[in-house]
Design an enzyme around this catalytic site. Structure first.
Site, PDB file in Angstrom:
ATOM      1  N   CYS A  12       0.827  -1.209   0.000  1.00 47.64           N
ATOM      2  CA  CYS A  12       0.000   0.000   0.000  1.00 47.64           C
ATOM      3  C   CYS A  12       0.862   1.259   0.000  1.00 47.64           C
ATOM      4  CB  CYS A  12      -0.958  -0.026   1.185  1.00 47.64           C
ATOM      5  SG  CYS A  12      -2.113  -1.413   1.101  1.00 47.64           S
ATOM      6  N   THR A  13       1.978   1.209   0.684  1.00 45.29           N
ATOM      7  CA  THR A  13       2.895   2.346   0.693  1.00 45.29           C
ATOM      8  C   THR A  13       3.534   2.524  -0.681  1.00 45.29           C
ATOM      9  OG1 THR A  13       3.295   2.092   3.068  1.00 45.29           O
ATOM     10  CG2 THR A  13       4.941   3.334   1.805  1.00 45.29           C
TER      11      THR A  13
END
Length: 186
Positions: free
Chosen positions: A65-66
């Site tokens: 997600c980062t």
């Protein structure tokens, strides 16, 4: 007779809880929710003016997600030039989204979908939420999410229709793929 009525009621409740999966060509659902800055973000505010990239991601401050969020951050100028706006949606609460945005210097709105209602409208599969602890600027924070959405990306055109859908998203390539689509189809 009571058994038939009860069975019909149970079936109608069961089927109404399932979400309808959206496909290219379908009308995008209307939605509004709280953004990372505490404001209300409404999809209708952008219809008619811009393409809207809606990407669902499982959880703030996790590896994939980062990578995905930072790739969108790094391509924001090019996405803006393609007349599009990007929003990331997860089941994280607003406080978690604020920490995620600050820690990664994100430059686009993150939207909270704690109960998964927006994901359901798009047909995105959901799992239970959870908690993770992350160190940010030397302090430990607990990030809480009410639901965990699968990683799916959509593009809504200016008329409010789904023109792009990816259910097999590669977090590090997602932003480049949507930019390519926008440049070739806008």
């Amino acid at each position: 007779m009571r058994l038939i009525i009860f069975t019909a009621l149970v079936l109608s409740i069961s089927f109404s809880s399932f979400s309808q999966e959206l496909n290219v060509g379908d009308k995008a659902p209307s939605f509004s929710t709280v953004a990372d800055d505490g404001s209300t973000w409404n999809v209708n505010d952008y219809l008619g003016d811009k393409f809207i990239v809606v990407y669902f991601y499982p959880a703030a401050m996790t590896g994939g997600c980062t990578k995905q969020a930072c790739a969108y951050r790094d391509m924001k100028t090019e996405i803006d030039k393609a007349n599009a706006v990007v929003v990331g949606i997860s089941g994280d609460n607003v406080e978690g989204l604020q920490l995620f945005k600050k820690a990664n210097d994100l430059n686009f709105p993150l939207l909270s979908d704690e109960n998964g209602e927006i994901a359901k409208k798009f047909g995105v599969p959901l799992r239970d939420g959870g908690k993770i602890t992350r160190e940010i600027e030397g302090q430990n924070f607990e990030l809480v999410r009410g639901a965990t959405a699968s990683r799916w990306t959509f593009i809504i055109d200016k008329k409010g229709n789904i023109v792009y859908k990816n259910t097999d998203v590669d977090a590090s390539k997602d932003s480049a793929e949507i930019l390519d689509f926008l440049k070739n189809n806008a």
